[in-house]
Scaffold this motif. Sequence first.
Motif, PDB file in Angstrom:
ATOM      1  N   ALA A  89     -24.210 -19.951  39.771  1.00 53.12           N
ATOM      2  CA  ALA A  89     -24.310 -18.686  39.042  1.00 53.12           C
ATOM      3  C   ALA A  89     -25.174 -18.835  37.791  1.00 53.12           C
ATOM      4  O   ALA A  89     -25.994 -17.960  37.465  1.00 53.12           O
ATOM      5  CB  ALA A  89     -22.913 -18.195  38.669  1.00 53.12           C
ATOM      6  N   LEU A  90     -25.020 -19.974  37.097  1.00 51.23           N
ATOM      7  CA  LEU A  90     -25.840 -20.216  35.908  1.00 51.23           C
ATOM      8  C   LEU A  90     -27.317 -20.322  36.264  1.00 51.23           C
ATOM      9  O   LEU A  90     -28.186 -19.774  35.564  1.00 51.23           O
ATOM     10  CB  LEU A  90     -25.365 -21.495  35.213  1.00 51.23           C
ATOM     11  CG  LEU A  90     -26.178 -21.939  33.992  1.00 51.23           C
ATOM     12  CD1 LEU A  90     -26.116 -20.888  32.895  1.00 51.23           C
ATOM     13  CD2 LEU A  90     -25.670 -23.280  33.477  1.00 51.23           C
ATOM     14  N   ALA A  91     -27.645 -21.015  37.340  1.00 50.48           N
ATOM     15  CA  ALA A  91     -29.039 -21.147  37.756  1.00 50.48           C
ATOM     16  C   ALA A  91     -29.616 -19.802  38.180  1.00 50.48           C
ATOM     17  O   ALA A  91     -30.802 -19.525  37.955  1.00 50.48           O
ATOM     18  CB  ALA A  91     -29.136 -22.148  38.913  1.00 50.48           C
TER      19      ALA A  91
ATOM     20  N   LEU B  87     -36.052 -16.742  32.990  1.00 55.01           N
ATOM     21  CA  LEU B  87     -37.205 -17.614  32.772  1.00 55.01           C
ATOM     22  C   LEU B  87     -38.410 -17.151  33.575  1.00 55.01           C
ATOM     23  O   LEU B  87     -38.301 -16.323  34.486  1.00 55.01           O
ATOM     24  CB  LEU B  87     -36.840 -19.052  33.150  1.00 55.01           C
ATOM     25  CG  LEU B  87     -35.684 -19.679  32.359  1.00 55.01           C
ATOM     26  CD1 LEU B  87     -35.344 -21.052  32.905  1.00 55.01           C
ATOM     27  CD2 LEU B  87     -36.027 -19.770  30.883  1.00 55.01           C
ATOM     28  N   THR B  88     -39.558 -17.711  33.240  1.00 51.21           N
ATOM     29  CA  THR B  88     -40.807 -17.419  33.933  1.00 51.21           C
ATOM     30  C   THR B  88     -41.580 -18.716  34.165  1.00 51.21           C
ATOM     31  O   THR B  88     -41.313 -19.724  33.518  1.00 51.21           O
ATOM     32  CB  THR B  88     -41.678 -16.452  33.108  1.00 51.21           C
ATOM     33  OG1 THR B  88     -41.929 -17.024  31.825  1.00 51.21           O
ATOM     34  CG2 THR B  88     -41.009 -15.097  32.940  1.00 51.21           C
TER      35      THR B  88
ATOM     36  N   ALA C 180     -40.532 -22.993  34.531  1.00 48.26           N
ATOM     37  CA  ALA C 180     -39.095 -23.024  34.238  1.00 48.26           C
ATOM     38  C   ALA C 180     -38.318 -22.210  35.260  1.00 48.26           C
ATOM     39  O   ALA C 180     -37.214 -22.600  35.679  1.00 48.26           O
ATOM     40  CB  ALA C 180     -38.834 -22.491  32.832  1.00 48.26           C
ATOM     41  N   ARG C 181     -38.869 -21.106  35.698  1.00 52.26           N
ATOM     42  CA  ARG C 181     -38.190 -20.289  36.721  1.00 52.26           C
ATOM     43  C   ARG C 181     -38.161 -21.015  38.059  1.00 52.26           C
ATOM     44  O   ARG C 181     -37.155 -20.970  38.795  1.00 52.26           O
ATOM     45  CB  ARG C 181     -38.906 -18.953  36.862  1.00 52.26           C
ATOM     46  CG  ARG C 181     -38.235 -17.994  37.841  1.00 52.26           C
ATOM     47  CD  ARG C 181     -38.909 -16.632  37.790  1.00 52.26           C
ATOM     48  NE  ARG C 181     -38.236 -15.674  38.655  1.00 52.26           N
ATOM     49  CZ  ARG C 181     -38.522 -15.503  39.939  1.00 52.26           C
ATOM     50  NH1 ARG C 181     -39.505 -16.233  40.500  1.00 52.26           N
ATOM     51  NH2 ARG C 181     -37.859 -14.628  40.672  1.00 52.26           N
ATOM     52  N   LYS C 182     -39.237 -21.710  38.402  1.00 52.61           N
ATOM     53  CA  LYS C 182     -39.243 -22.488  39.644  1.00 52.61           C
ATOM     54  C   LYS C 182     -38.192 -23.599  39.597  1.00 52.61           C
ATOM     55  O   LYS C 182     -37.531 -23.884  40.598  1.00 52.61           O
ATOM     56  CB  LYS C 182     -40.635 -23.082  39.859  1.00 52.61           C
ATOM     57  CG  LYS C 182     -41.713 -22.047  40.128  1.00 52.61           C
ATOM     58  CD  LYS C 182     -43.066 -22.709  40.324  1.00 52.61           C
ATOM     59  CE  LYS C 182     -44.157 -21.682  40.562  1.00 52.61           C
ATOM     60  NZ  LYS C 182     -45.496 -22.321  40.721  1.00 52.61           N
TER      61      LYS C 182
ATOM     62  N   VAL D 222     -33.482 -21.587  28.550  1.00 48.56           N
ATOM     63  CA  VAL D 222     -33.226 -20.169  28.277  1.00 48.56           C
ATOM     64  C   VAL D 222     -33.249 -19.898  26.778  1.00 48.56           C
ATOM     65  O   VAL D 222     -33.800 -18.893  26.310  1.00 48.56           O
ATOM     66  CB  VAL D 222     -31.879 -19.743  28.896  1.00 48.56           C
ATOM     67  CG1 VAL D 222     -31.501 -18.341  28.431  1.00 48.56           C
ATOM     68  CG2 VAL D 222     -31.947 -19.786  30.415  1.00 48.56           C
ATOM     69  N   LEU D 223     -32.663 -20.810  25.976  1.00 45.80           N
ATOM     70  CA  LEU D 223     -32.618 -20.596  24.531  1.00 45.80           C
ATOM     71  C   LEU D 223     -33.992 -20.692  23.891  1.00 45.80           C
ATOM     72  O   LEU D 223     -34.264 -20.021  22.882  1.00 45.80           O
ATOM     73  CB  LEU D 223     -31.675 -21.622  23.886  1.00 45.80           C
ATOM     74  CG  LEU D 223     -30.193 -21.490  24.247  1.00 45.80           C
ATOM     75  CD1 LEU D 223     -29.383 -22.570  23.562  1.00 45.80           C
ATOM     76  CD2 LEU D 223     -29.651 -20.116  23.881  1.00 45.80           C
ATOM     77  N   HIS D 224     -34.870 -21.513  24.448  1.00 48.29           N
ATOM     78  CA  HIS D 224     -36.218 -21.677  23.886  1.00 48.29           C
ATOM     79  C   HIS D 224     -37.246 -20.780  24.562  1.00 48.29           C
ATOM     80  O   HIS D 224     -38.440 -20.870  24.255  1.00 48.29           O
ATOM     81  CB  HIS D 224     -36.673 -23.135  24.002  1.00 48.29           C
ATOM     82  CG  HIS D 224     -35.921 -24.070  23.117  1.00 48.29           C
ATOM     83  ND1 HIS D 224     -34.696 -24.602  23.471  1.00 48.29           N
ATOM     84  CD2 HIS D 224     -36.198 -24.553  21.874  1.00 48.29           C
ATOM     85  CE1 HIS D 224     -34.266 -25.384  22.496  1.00 48.29           C
ATOM     86  NE2 HIS D 224     -35.146 -25.371  21.516  1.00 48.29           N
ATOM     87  N   HIS D 225     -36.784 -19.922  25.446  1.00 44.53           N
ATOM     88  CA  HIS D 225     -37.731 -19.061  26.158  1.00 44.53           C
ATOM     89  C   HIS D 225     -38.114 -17.882  25.294  1.00 44.53           C
ATOM     90  O   HIS D 225     -37.282 -17.295  24.587  1.00 44.53           O
ATOM     91  CB  HIS D 225     -37.103 -18.570  27.461  1.00 44.53           C
ATOM     92  CG  HIS D 225     -37.962 -17.568  28.199  1.00 44.53           C
ATOM     93  ND1 HIS D 225     -39.147 -17.920  28.813  1.00 44.53           N
ATOM     94  CD2 HIS D 225     -37.800 -16.235  28.399  1.00 44.53           C
ATOM     95  CE1 HIS D 225     -39.671 -16.844  29.375  1.00 44.53           C
ATOM     96  NE2 HIS D 225     -38.887 -15.820  29.134  1.00 44.53           N
ATOM     97  N   ARG D 226     -39.397 -17.549  25.315  1.00 47.09           N
ATOM     98  CA  ARG D 226     -39.922 -16.388  24.600  1.00 47.09           C
ATOM     99  C   ARG D 226     -40.482 -15.406  25.592  1.00 47.09           C
ATOM    100  O   ARG D 226     -41.311 -15.761  26.438  1.00 47.09           O
ATOM    101  CB  ARG D 226     -41.013 -16.794  23.607  1.00 47.09           C
ATOM    102  CG  ARG D 226     -40.508 -17.649  22.455  1.00 47.09           C
ATOM    103  CD  ARG D 226     -41.626 -17.933  21.480  1.00 47.09           C
ATOM    104  NE  ARG D 226     -41.158 -18.729  20.350  1.00 47.09           N
ATOM    105  CZ  ARG D 226     -41.940 -19.120  19.350  1.00 47.09           C
ATOM    106  NH1 ARG D 226     -43.226 -18.765  19.347  1.00 47.09           N
ATOM    107  NH2 ARG D 226     -41.450 -19.845  18.361  1.00 47.09           N
TER     108      ARG D 226
END
Length: 279
Positions: free
Chosen positions: A54-56, A63-64, A67-69, A137-141
């Motif tokens: 669920a987290l993934a 993410l994009t 990171a999304r891959k 996720v936290l460092h994603h812009r």
Amino acid sequence: MNRTGRVLLVLALVAVVGMAFRVSWNALRDVARAIGADTTAAWLYPFVVDGLMALALVAALVLTGDARKFALRVLASYTLASLVLNYVHGLVPDLHAESIGWSRLAEGDWTNWALVLLATSLPVGSIYFGSDLVAKVLHHRTPVDPTEPKSAQTNANQSMAELGEQVVEEATALPVPAPELEPVPVTSGPVEVRVPVAAAEVSRPRRATGRVPVAARSARPVRSEAELLAEARSLTESWPVEKLTGEGIRKALHTSAAKARVVRETLKAERERDAAAVS
């Protein structure tokens, strides 16, 4: 789809995921007890596998790019691992007992070894992959959409050139200079002295941004060399030779420095000629 439809869709998804988690709960709990986990660890083991799935999934939606891959690969890996453990739980009847302790997951040694390695490595992988996903996720812009309209505050902080608007430069009109006054002769004793009248003080013109308008140009006609020379003879008739300098003639005639030097040389030559004739 309106907001109400989206809310209903999310609620339906949560219900389906909750029921699927409950179905997979028994299988993962029994597998955990079979590899030696105690009662508390066996009850928490399903959260390790299905919880990271669920987290993934949530991370993949946020993410994009690469990171999304990565999040999708983690989701696929743990989904496959949960599927394998549920499949083994259905094949081994001994895992269904209530008071099950340590037992084999398969008949063959190599198969049992591989399944035990898979089941025991999932908690360690959850720690590593879960921490990595949360950090991403936290460092994603969120990238800025160029088609999205900008806020009024952003537009106010930008210049007209940045907003793509045409900047019109205000033309500055030059003040019309006061016409120069001719020198007024002043008689003082036997010697005639011509004192030029000072022109009215004109404010300093601003820097021109283009060609000088016709209306701002001086209306005084251009004097020829002969006219300048004749006027210089009249003004400097009583001047001594030492006073015949280019700067003095320029100020008296109100002309350029180059023309003043020509007039100076001519006047000096005439006086030398006259002096030679007299001697």
